[in-house]
Design a protein around this motif. Structure first.
Motif, PDB file in Angstrom:
ATOM      1  N   LEU A  61     108.846 -18.046 -33.772  1.00 22.23           N
ATOM      2  CA  LEU A  61     108.630 -18.901 -34.938  1.00 22.23           C
ATOM      3  C   LEU A  61     109.919 -19.586 -35.372  1.00 22.23           C
ATOM      4  N   LYS A  62     111.041 -18.878 -35.260  1.00 22.69           N
ATOM      5  CA  LYS A  62     112.335 -19.449 -35.665  1.00 22.69           C
ATOM      6  C   LYS A  62     112.656 -20.713 -34.875  1.00 22.69           C
ATOM      7  N   LYS A  63     112.233 -20.734 -33.614  1.00 25.11           N
ATOM      8  CA  LYS A  63     112.493 -21.907 -32.767  1.00 25.11           C
ATOM      9  C   LYS A  63     111.591 -23.071 -33.170  1.00 25.11           C
ATOM     10  N   GLY A  64     110.398 -22.773 -33.669  1.00 23.32           N
ATOM     11  CA  GLY A  64     109.464 -23.812 -34.091  1.00 23.32           C
ATOM     12  C   GLY A  64     108.927 -24.607 -32.918  1.00 23.32           C
ATOM     13  N   ASN A  65     108.115 -25.620 -33.235  1.00 23.42           N
ATOM     14  CA  ASN A  65     107.644 -26.523 -32.192  1.00 23.42           C
ATOM     15  C   ASN A  65     108.586 -27.723 -32.137  1.00 23.42           C
ATOM     16  N   HIS A  66     108.252 -28.731 -31.357  1.00 15.23           N
ATOM     17  CA  HIS A  66     109.163 -29.870 -31.169  1.00 15.23           C
ATOM     18  C   HIS A  66     109.371 -30.681 -32.441  1.00 15.23           C
ATOM     19  N   PHE A  67     108.417 -30.636 -33.355  1.00 15.52           N
ATOM     20  CA  PHE A  67     108.463 -31.484 -34.548  1.00 15.52           C
ATOM     21  C   PHE A  67     108.967 -30.742 -35.786  1.00 15.52           C
ATOM     22  N   ALA A  68     108.843 -29.423 -35.792  1.00 13.29           N
ATOM     23  CA  ALA A  68     109.234 -28.625 -36.951  1.00 13.29           C
ATOM     24  C   ALA A  68     110.738 -28.351 -36.946  1.00 13.29           C
ATOM     25  N   LYS A  69     111.245 -28.078 -38.129  1.00 12.04           N
ATOM     26  CA  LYS A  69     112.632 -27.646 -38.267  1.00 12.04           C
ATOM     27  C   LYS A  69     112.634 -26.462 -39.236  1.00 12.04           C
ATOM     28  N   VAL A  70     112.700 -25.254 -38.694  1.00  8.81           N
ATOM     29  CA  VAL A  70     112.660 -24.033 -39.495  1.00  8.81           C
ATOM     30  C   VAL A  70     114.062 -23.768 -40.049  1.00  8.81           C
ATOM     31  N   HIS A  71     114.169 -23.723 -41.369  1.00  8.07           N
ATOM     32  CA  HIS A  71     115.457 -23.437 -41.999  1.00  8.07           C
ATOM     33  C   HIS A  71     115.618 -21.949 -42.263  1.00  8.07           C
ATOM     34  N   GLN A  72     114.519 -21.314 -42.694  1.00  5.30           N
ATOM     35  CA  GLN A  72     114.607 -19.913 -43.083  1.00  5.30           C
ATOM     36  C   GLN A  72     113.247 -19.245 -42.948  1.00  5.30           C
ATOM     37  N   ILE A  73     113.271 -17.954 -42.586  1.00  4.41           N
ATOM     38  CA  ILE A  73     112.057 -17.135 -42.619  1.00  4.41           C
ATOM     39  C   ILE A  73     112.370 -15.899 -43.448  1.00  4.41           C
ATOM     40  N   GLU A  74     111.719 -15.812 -44.602  1.00  9.52           N
ATOM     41  CA  GLU A  74     111.844 -14.608 -45.435  1.00  9.52           C
ATOM     42  C   GLU A  74     110.749 -13.650 -44.988  1.00  9.52           C
ATOM     43  N   GLU A  75     111.119 -12.388 -44.833  1.00 11.47           N
ATOM     44  CA  GLU A  75     110.182 -11.409 -44.297  1.00 11.47           C
ATOM     45  C   GLU A  75     110.064 -10.226 -45.241  1.00 11.47           C
ATOM     46  N   GLY A  76     108.830  -9.779 -45.436  1.00 15.24           N
ATOM     47  CA  GLY A  76     108.599  -8.608 -46.266  1.00 15.24           C
ATOM     48  C   GLY A  76     107.439  -7.787 -45.723  1.00 15.24           C
ATOM     49  N   ALA A  77     107.339  -6.562 -46.212  1.00 15.76           N
ATOM     50  CA  ALA A  77     106.239  -5.685 -45.798  1.00 15.76           C
ATOM     51  C   ALA A  77     104.938  -6.176 -46.418  1.00 15.76           C
ATOM     52  N   ALA A  78     103.835  -5.888 -45.767  1.00 14.64           N
ATOM     53  CA  ALA A  78     102.504  -6.253 -46.262  1.00 14.64           C
ATOM     54  C   ALA A  78     101.544  -5.110 -45.945  1.00 14.64           C
ATOM     55  N   ASP A  79     100.421  -5.100 -46.624  1.00 14.09           N
ATOM     56  CA  ASP A  79      99.398  -4.090 -46.365  1.00 14.09           C
ATOM     57  C   ASP A  79      98.627  -4.463 -45.109  1.00 14.09           C
ATOM     58  N   LEU A  80      98.397  -3.478 -44.256  1.00 13.23           N
ATOM     59  CA  LEU A  80      97.636  -3.669 -43.027  1.00 13.23           C
ATOM     60  C   LEU A  80      96.171  -3.924 -43.379  1.00 13.23           C
ATOM     61  N   GLN A  81      95.620  -5.036 -42.879  1.00 10.90           N
ATOM     62  CA  GLN A  81      94.232  -5.392 -43.172  1.00 10.90           C
ATOM     63  C   GLN A  81      93.359  -5.417 -41.926  1.00 10.90           C
ATOM     64  N   SER A  82      93.925  -5.152 -40.762  1.00 12.57           N
ATOM     65  CA  SER A  82      93.196  -5.038 -39.496  1.00 12.57           C
ATOM     66  C   SER A  82      92.357  -6.274 -39.165  1.00 12.57           C
ATOM     67  N   PHE A  83      93.008  -7.420 -39.074  1.00 12.53           N
ATOM     68  CA  PHE A  83      92.347  -8.646 -38.644  1.00 12.53           C
ATOM     69  C   PHE A  83      92.036  -8.565 -37.152  1.00 12.53           C
ATOM     70  N   SER A  84      90.986  -9.266 -36.725  1.00 11.01           N
ATOM     71  CA  SER A  84      90.631  -9.265 -35.306  1.00 11.01           C
ATOM     72  C   SER A  84      91.157 -10.502 -34.589  1.00 11.01           C
ATOM     73  N   SER A  85      91.658 -11.500 -35.353  1.00 17.92           N
ATOM     74  CA  SER A  85      92.172 -12.716 -34.750  1.00 17.92           C
ATOM     75  C   SER A  85      93.262 -13.279 -35.668  1.00 17.92           C
ATOM     76  N   PHE A  86      93.800 -14.428 -35.282  1.00 19.57           N
ATOM     77  CA  PHE A  86      94.795 -15.111 -36.116  1.00 19.57           C
ATOM     78  C   PHE A  86      94.219 -16.471 -36.454  1.00 19.57           C
ATOM     79  N   ARG A  87      94.092 -16.779 -37.749  1.00 17.42           N
ATOM     80  CA  ARG A  87      93.437 -18.021 -38.124  1.00 17.42           C
ATOM     81  C   ARG A  87      94.293 -18.839 -39.081  1.00 17.42           C
ATOM     82  N   ILE A  88      93.964 -20.102 -39.178  1.00 17.42           N
ATOM     83  CA  ILE A  88      94.608 -21.013 -40.108  1.00 17.42           C
ATOM     84  C   ILE A  88      93.749 -21.054 -41.367  1.00 17.42           C
ATOM     85  N   LYS A  89      94.362 -20.798 -42.509  1.00 15.18           N
ATOM     86  CA  LYS A  89      93.657 -20.901 -43.788  1.00 15.18           C
ATOM     87  C   LYS A  89      93.934 -22.276 -44.387  1.00 15.18           C
ATOM     88  N   TYR A  90      92.914 -22.848 -45.018  1.00 13.41           N
ATOM     89  CA  TYR A  90      93.062 -24.144 -45.672  1.00 13.41           C
ATOM     90  C   TYR A  90      92.876 -24.023 -47.167  1.00 13.41           C
TER      91      TYR A  90
END
Length: 90
Positions: A61-90
């Motif tokens: 993710l830090k590398k990004g795609n060709h068009f993105a420019k990632v400046h920073q990624i803040e990371e924290g712990a989260a509660d496990l929710q056991s998703f079955s896939s990875f989706r885009i939310k709108y």
């Protein structure tokens, strides 16, 4: 052992296909969860996987795609929710 992390990605990450890039990268790394644009111009990600999967996902993710420019990624712990896939939310 599965873990969950909340990531907040800032930089030029909206309007450049970053959420789709995050989704494809998550699939490549076996990570589940979601990604969503925030009103402040950053992108939120809830990621679940093994520590190794999450670390390699984060590095990609830090590398990004060709068009993105990632400046920073803040990371924290989260509660496990056991998703079955990875989706885009709108």
């Amino acid at each position: 052992m599965k873990q969950a992390r909340h990531l907040l990605v800032s930089g030029k990450v909206q309007g450049v296909g970053f959420r789709y890039f995050a989704q494809m990268t998550a699939v490549d790394h076996g990570v589940t969860g979601w990604t969503k644009n925030l009103e402040n111009g950053s992108v939120a990600i809830h990621a679940e996987g093994t520590p190794e999967q999450l670390n390699s996902f984060g590095e990609s993710l830090k590398k990004g795609n060709h068009f993105a420019k990632v400046h920073q990624i803040e990371e924290g712990a989260a509660d496990l929710q056991s998703f079955s896939s990875f989706r885009i939310k709108y």
